[in-house]
Write an enzyme that holds these catalytic residues in place. Structure first.
Site, PDB file in Angstrom:
ATOM      1  N   ARG A 152       0.840  -1.212   0.000  1.00 26.24           N
ATOM      2  CA  ARG A 152       0.000   0.000   0.000  1.00 26.24           C
ATOM      3  C   ARG A 152       0.874   1.261   0.000  1.00 26.24           C
ATOM      4  O   ARG A 152       0.443   2.333  -0.389  1.00 26.24           O
ATOM      5  CB  ARG A 152      -0.995  -0.007   1.181  1.00 26.24           C
ATOM      6  CG  ARG A 152      -1.879   1.246   1.220  1.00 26.24           C
ATOM      7  CD  ARG A 152      -3.188   1.049   1.988  1.00 26.24           C
ATOM      8  NE  ARG A 152      -3.001   0.360   3.243  1.00 26.24           N
ATOM      9  CZ  ARG A 152      -2.489   0.900   4.352  1.00 26.24           C
ATOM     10  NH1 ARG A 152      -2.132   2.167   4.362  1.00 26.24           N
ATOM     11  NH2 ARG A 152      -2.345   0.175   5.445  1.00 26.24           N
ATOM     12  N   TYR A 181     -16.404  15.602 -14.989  1.00 28.39           N
ATOM     13  CA  TYR A 181     -16.903  14.228 -14.968  1.00 28.39           C
ATOM     14  C   TYR A 181     -17.912  14.065 -13.821  1.00 28.39           C
ATOM     15  O   TYR A 181     -17.717  14.614 -12.728  1.00 28.39           O
ATOM     16  CB  TYR A 181     -15.705  13.276 -14.823  1.00 28.39           C
ATOM     17  CG  TYR A 181     -16.104  11.848 -14.634  1.00 28.39           C
ATOM     18  CD1 TYR A 181     -16.796  11.173 -15.635  1.00 28.39           C
ATOM     19  CD2 TYR A 181     -15.821  11.173 -13.459  1.00 28.39           C
ATOM     20  CE1 TYR A 181     -17.193   9.862 -15.458  1.00 28.39           C
ATOM     21  CE2 TYR A 181     -16.198   9.861 -13.280  1.00 28.39           C
ATOM     22  CZ  TYR A 181     -16.895   9.207 -14.283  1.00 28.39           C
ATOM     23  OH  TYR A 181     -17.288   7.920 -14.102  1.00 28.39           O
ATOM     24  N   ASP A 194      -7.479  17.470 -15.334  1.00 32.31           N
ATOM     25  CA  ASP A 194      -7.832  16.086 -15.670  1.00 32.31           C
ATOM     26  C   ASP A 194      -7.539  15.920 -17.166  1.00 32.31           C
ATOM     27  O   ASP A 194      -8.239  16.477 -18.005  1.00 32.31           O
ATOM     28  CB  ASP A 194      -9.315  15.842 -15.352  1.00 32.31           C
ATOM     29  CG  ASP A 194      -9.739  14.407 -15.623  1.00 32.31           C
ATOM     30  OD1 ASP A 194      -9.185  13.791 -16.549  1.00 32.31           O
ATOM     31  OD2 ASP A 194     -10.652  13.918 -14.933  1.00 32.31           O
ATOM     32  N   LYS A 240      -8.834   4.684 -19.264  1.00 35.66           N
ATOM     33  CA  LYS A 240      -9.171   5.065 -20.627  1.00 35.66           C
ATOM     34  C   LYS A 240      -7.950   4.849 -21.549  1.00 35.66           C
ATOM     35  O   LYS A 240      -7.543   3.732 -21.733  1.00 35.66           O
ATOM     36  CB  LYS A 240      -9.676   6.516 -20.639  1.00 35.66           C
ATOM     37  CG  LYS A 240     -10.750   6.796 -19.550  1.00 35.66           C
ATOM     38  CD  LYS A 240     -11.998   5.994 -19.790  1.00 35.66           C
ATOM     39  CE  LYS A 240     -13.075   6.017 -18.735  1.00 35.66           C
ATOM     40  NZ  LYS A 240     -12.952   6.595 -17.459  1.00 35.66           N
TER      41      LYS A 240
HETATM   42  C1  PLP Z   1     -12.634  12.749 -17.490  1.00 33.49           C
HETATM   43  C2  PLP Z   1     -12.746  11.673 -16.467  1.00 33.49           C
HETATM   44  N1  PLP Z   1     -12.146  11.827 -15.277  1.00 33.49           N
HETATM   45  C3  PLP Z   1     -12.225  10.888 -14.310  1.00 33.49           C
HETATM   46  C4  PLP Z   1     -12.940   9.725 -14.506  1.00 33.49           C
HETATM   47  C5  PLP Z   1     -13.006   8.701 -13.412  1.00 33.49           C
HETATM   48  O1  PLP Z   1     -12.194   7.614 -13.728  1.00 33.49           O
HETATM   49  P1  PLP Z   1     -12.430   6.115 -13.202  1.00 33.49           P
HETATM   50  O2  PLP Z   1     -13.695   5.618 -13.821  1.00 33.49           O
HETATM   51  O3  PLP Z   1     -11.203   5.413 -13.653  1.00 33.49           O
HETATM   52  O4  PLP Z   1     -12.544   6.205 -11.713  1.00 33.49           O
HETATM   53  C6  PLP Z   1     -13.566   9.505 -15.731  1.00 33.49           C
HETATM   54  C7  PLP Z   1     -14.324   8.281 -15.971  1.00 33.49           C
HETATM   55  O5  PLP Z   1     -15.014   8.127 -16.969  1.00 33.49           O
HETATM   56  C8  PLP Z   1     -13.476  10.517 -16.740  1.00 33.49           C
HETATM   57  O6  PLP Z   1     -14.069  10.366 -17.938  1.00 33.49           O
END
Ligand code: PLP
Length: 394
Positions: A59, A112, A184, A209
């Protein structure tokens, strides 16, 4: 581009790992262990005191995960990276580390959905306030800055409208006030956009992704200064505990080796589909950053290498036509993720943005007829012929 030792494509394959240190194993070994043994009590004491380098417990750090972190830091041109068990674990570890009760954040209008949820939670439980801002001008940001503002949080391109935010402009305003800028970068990956080069402080990825790229892992990454990453590692990462498993790190290491090749193919395919969507009589609007008629084209030219694999478009009609299009597809899957080998399509108004109240959703530009397409790596002709036959049925 600043890469000092290796170019992006080479670093994505080689950086952060030495075969000679691992019996010549070409692939990074999976250190599937929860803990690490100490030779002596004194060694254990020295490791815990930070006086001796070495692993203690997975961890806190793990060699497979470490190899991924080193590679991601290099690819984003940052000093250090941390890997998490999901994109949301990365977002929450960073935002909770940067804020305390009564602080304030400014966020791009359109984050998101779960980030939106986290912001609400931080406000309700810990009195960490936030405002959303279109971030089209310096003035719009300046108007929202308060003495308690500690963080500006940006997603660009904005999901799903594909509008861009000028990172250089955001940084200029933020630096005047000593505010940390977090980006992000999920939609672009470091191959298409590197926010730290514009002066942003932290980059976050849903590595689920494009970094993973194969739709088989949930993971997150944060990149920033050594000092900030060390702080997060020993607080919100260690104590909340959303760390990445060694096997999932290995999947990402495998995925990231082909990131450049995949991203170029995603972009090639997307460009072909955009051209054709624009000409189809059943399509009302197409949103893609690498298009001279896109509202953010000048920002695109400044900060992105190519347009990416995501396209949004509106069909003529409303929710019914949008859903009929989805139901008419034969090859393309209806699913909400993105960045995978398979082409995926979703209906934001009833899926990713269903939780956003209708008025706010409309203000964000998410109409009932809007669809978001994550263009995969199939032959573009097959992707288009599937879309075309479904569009022809409307
Ligand atoms: C732009 C963006 N940020 C963060 C996330 C969150 O990621 P995760 O699903 O891996 O927790 C997503 C998920 O679709 C996303 O599209």
């Amino acid at each position: 581009m600043k890469y000092t030792e290796k170019r992006f494509e080479t670093a994505a394959i080689h950086h952060g790992y030495c075969t000679k240190e691992h019996l010549g194993s070409l692939a990074v070994p999976i250190f599937q262990t929860s803990t690490f043994t100490f030779d002596t009590a004194e060694q254990g004491e020295a490791r815990f005191a930070g006086q001796e380098e070495g692993f203690i417990y997975s961890r806190l750090a793990n060699p497979t995960v470490r190899a991924l972190e080193e590679k991601m830091a290099y690819l984003e041109e940052g000093e250090a990276a941390l890997a998490f068990s999901s994109g949301m674990a990365a977002v929450s570890a960073v935002l909770v580390a940067l804020t305390k009760a009564n602080d304030h954040m400014i966020c791009s209008q359109g984050v998101y959905g779960c980030t939106f949820g986290l912001l609400q939670l931080m406000k309700q439980k810990y009195e960490i306030d936030h405002d959303f801002c279109p971030m089209e001008t310096e003035e719009q940001i300046r108007q929202l800055i308060r003495p308690e503002t500690v963080c500006i949080y940006v997603e660009t391109p904005i999901n799903p409208t594909m509008k861009l935010i000028d990172l250089e402009m955001v940084v200029k305003v933020a630096k005047e006030h000593g505010i940390t800028v977090v980006v992000d970068n999920t939609f672009c990956s470091p191959y298409l956009q590197r926010p730290l080069l514009f002066g942003c402080d932290v980059v976050i990825h849903s590595a689920t992704k494009y970094i993973g790229g194969h739709g088989d892992v949930i993971a997150g990454i944060a990149v920033g200064t050594k000092e900030l990453m060390a702080e997060i590692a020993k607080t919100t990462q260690k104590d909340i505990g959303g760390v990445l498993s060694p096997f999932d790190a290995w999947l990402l290491l495998r995925g990231v080796k082909t990131l450049a090749v995949r991203m170029d193919r995603h972009c090639d395919n997307a460009e072909k589909i955009v051209e054709r969507l624009k000409q189809h009589p059943a399509v009302a609007n197409v949103y893609y950053p690498n298009a001279p008629d896109h509202c953010s084209y000048s920002i695109y030219k400044k900060q992105m290498k190519r347009g990416g694999g995501l396209i949004s478009f509106e069909v003529k009609g409303t929710k019914e036509e949008a859903q009929r299009l989805l139901n008419g597809l034969r090859l393309i899957h209806i699913a909400v993720s993105l960045g995978d080998t398979e082409t995926l399509i979703q209906h934001p108004a009833t899926m990713t943005h269903a939780v956003v109240p209708e008025k706010a959703r409309m203000e964000m530009g998410i109409s009932d007829s809007l669809l978001r397409l994550s263009v995969g790596l199939e032959a573009w002709e097959d992707i288009w012929s599937d879309l075309e036959q479904a569009l022809n049925q409307l």
